[in-house]
Write a protein that holds these residues in place. Structure first.
Motif, PDB file in Angstrom:
ATOM      1  N   UNK A 239      58.615  10.204  13.899  1.00  0.00           N
ATOM      2  CA  UNK A 239      59.591   9.676  14.845  1.00  0.00           C
ATOM      3  C   UNK A 239      60.897   9.316  14.142  1.00  0.00           C
ATOM      4  N   UNK A 240      60.765   8.590  13.027  1.00  0.00           N
ATOM      5  CA  UNK A 240      61.961   8.173  12.279  1.00  0.00           C
ATOM      6  C   UNK A 240      62.732   9.387  11.776  1.00  0.00           C
ATOM      7  N   UNK A 241      62.018  10.394  11.329  1.00  0.00           N
ATOM      8  CA  UNK A 241      62.670  11.605  10.850  1.00  0.00           C
ATOM      9  C   UNK A 241      63.418  12.332  11.954  1.00  0.00           C
ATOM     10  N   UNK A 242      62.809  12.406  13.121  1.00  0.00           N
ATOM     11  CA  UNK A 242      63.452  13.071  14.254  1.00  0.00           C
ATOM     12  C   UNK A 242      64.722  12.322  14.672  1.00  0.00           C
ATOM     13  N   UNK A 243      64.646  10.995  14.704  1.00  0.00           N
ATOM     14  CA  UNK A 243      65.812  10.184  15.059  1.00  0.00           C
ATOM     15  C   UNK A 243      66.914  10.366  14.013  1.00  0.00           C
ATOM     16  N   UNK A 244      66.526  10.387  12.750  1.00  0.00           N
ATOM     17  CA  UNK A 244      67.490  10.559  11.663  1.00  0.00           C
ATOM     18  C   UNK A 244      68.204  11.910  11.779  1.00  0.00           C
ATOM     19  N   UNK A 245      67.466  12.948  12.150  1.00  0.00           N
ATOM     20  CA  UNK A 245      68.077  14.276  12.317  1.00  0.00           C
ATOM     21  C   UNK A 245      69.156  14.219  13.400  1.00  0.00           C
ATOM     22  N   UNK A 246      68.853  13.558  14.514  1.00  0.00           N
ATOM     23  CA  UNK A 246      69.828  13.449  15.607  1.00  0.00           C
ATOM     24  C   UNK A 246      71.070  12.700  15.124  1.00  0.00           C
ATOM     25  N   UNK A 247      70.854  11.602  14.405  1.00  0.00           N
ATOM     26  CA  UNK A 247      71.974  10.766  13.978  1.00  0.00           C
ATOM     27  C   UNK A 247      72.819  11.424  12.887  1.00  0.00           C
ATOM     28  N   UNK A 248      72.181  12.096  11.954  1.00  0.00           N
ATOM     29  CA  UNK A 248      72.900  12.615  10.799  1.00  0.00           C
ATOM     30  C   UNK A 248      73.518  13.994  11.021  1.00  0.00           C
ATOM     31  N   UNK A 249      72.887  14.823  11.839  1.00  0.00           N
ATOM     32  CA  UNK A 249      73.403  16.181  12.010  1.00  0.00           C
ATOM     33  C   UNK A 249      74.415  16.290  13.135  1.00  0.00           C
ATOM     34  N   UNK A 250      74.379  15.346  14.064  1.00  0.00           N
ATOM     35  CA  UNK A 250      75.295  15.436  15.195  1.00  0.00           C
ATOM     36  C   UNK A 250      74.838  16.425  16.252  1.00  0.00           C
TER      37      UNK A 250
ATOM     38  N   UNK B 104      64.695  11.292  23.227  1.00  0.00           N
ATOM     39  CA  UNK B 104      65.740  10.391  23.728  1.00  0.00           C
ATOM     40  C   UNK B 104      65.246   8.947  23.743  1.00  0.00           C
ATOM     41  N   UNK B 105      63.995   8.742  24.120  1.00  0.00           N
ATOM     42  CA  UNK B 105      63.413   7.390  24.093  1.00  0.00           C
ATOM     43  C   UNK B 105      63.383   6.843  22.674  1.00  0.00           C
ATOM     44  N   UNK B 106      62.990   7.675  21.713  1.00  0.00           N
ATOM     45  CA  UNK B 106      62.942   7.223  20.322  1.00  0.00           C
ATOM     46  C   UNK B 106      64.324   6.850  19.825  1.00  0.00           C
ATOM     47  N   UNK B 107      65.329   7.659  20.161  1.00  0.00           N
ATOM     48  CA  UNK B 107      66.702   7.383  19.732  1.00  0.00           C
ATOM     49  C   UNK B 107      67.193   6.077  20.348  1.00  0.00           C
ATOM     50  N   UNK B 108      66.895   5.864  21.620  1.00  0.00           N
ATOM     51  CA  UNK B 108      67.313   4.637  22.294  1.00  0.00           C
ATOM     52  C   UNK B 108      66.622   3.418  21.687  1.00  0.00           C
ATOM     53  N   UNK B 109      65.324   3.509  21.423  1.00  0.00           N
ATOM     54  CA  UNK B 109      64.605   2.386  20.808  1.00  0.00           C
ATOM     55  C   UNK B 109      65.181   2.060  19.438  1.00  0.00           C
ATOM     56  N   UNK B 110      65.544   3.090  18.669  1.00  0.00           N
ATOM     57  CA  UNK B 110      66.140   2.868  17.358  1.00  0.00           C
ATOM     58  C   UNK B 110      67.501   2.187  17.498  1.00  0.00           C
ATOM     59  N   UNK B 111      68.297   2.635  18.459  1.00  0.00           N
ATOM     60  CA  UNK B 111      69.618   2.036  18.675  1.00  0.00           C
ATOM     61  C   UNK B 111      69.489   0.562  19.054  1.00  0.00           C
ATOM     62  N   UNK B 112      68.553   0.247  19.957  1.00  0.00           N
ATOM     63  CA  UNK B 112      68.354  -1.146  20.366  1.00  0.00           C
ATOM     64  C   UNK B 112      67.863  -2.001  19.204  1.00  0.00           C
ATOM     65  N   UNK B 113      66.989  -1.453  18.385  1.00  0.00           N
ATOM     66  CA  UNK B 113      66.491  -2.202  17.225  1.00  0.00           C
ATOM     67  C   UNK B 113      67.630  -2.477  16.245  1.00  0.00           C
TER      68      UNK B 113
END
Length: 123
Positions: free
Chosen positions: A24-35, A53-62
């Motif tokens: 999950x963390x890796x997938x979120x990192x890919x979205x954030x770092x690659x654009x 999208x849920x994982x990205x949102x949870x990471x943003x809220x955290x």
């Protein structure tokens, strides 16, 4: 990623995939770092875009919660204090109204009894 035992839903069976925190963390990192868009990253990883999208949102809220340390801003503290005072005031008003409501049937009964005595009616 792990596949859970099959679960029977209606007339068909489905397997529900479970993703470990590292994936999950890796997938979120890919979205954030690659654009790349969430949809594109999800397609590349073979997962549902809504899940990512849920994982990205949870990471943003955290991250937002970590940023302000969980403490309230001055304006938020003032608003909270005002809301608590307002709630206490409404609770007091409600208690008074309930007392009036509970007393009303007794007053009506007393007035009806007096009316019956004055007019000579029998109940």
């Amino acid at each position: 990623m792990e596949i859970c035992p099959k679960e029977k839903v209606g007339s068909w069976e489905r397997s529900r995939r479970r993703f470990d925190p590292e994936f999950r963390a890796g997938a979120v990192r890919i979205v954030q770092e690659t654009g790349k868009s969430i949809a594109q990253v999800a397609k590349d990883l073979g997962i549902n875009a809504g899940t990512l999208a849920n994982w990205v949102q949870m990471d943003r809220l955290a991250r937002e919660q970590d940023t302000n340390g969980g403490e309230l801003a001055e304006s938020e503290r003032e608003e909270l204090a005002w809301l608590r005072r307002q709630r206490a005031e409404w609770a007091k008003e409600r208690a008074e109204l309930e007392m009036e409501r509970d007393d009303t049937p007794m007053l009506v009964k007393q007035r009806w009894s007096r009316l019956m005595l004055v007019t000579g009616l029998q109940g």
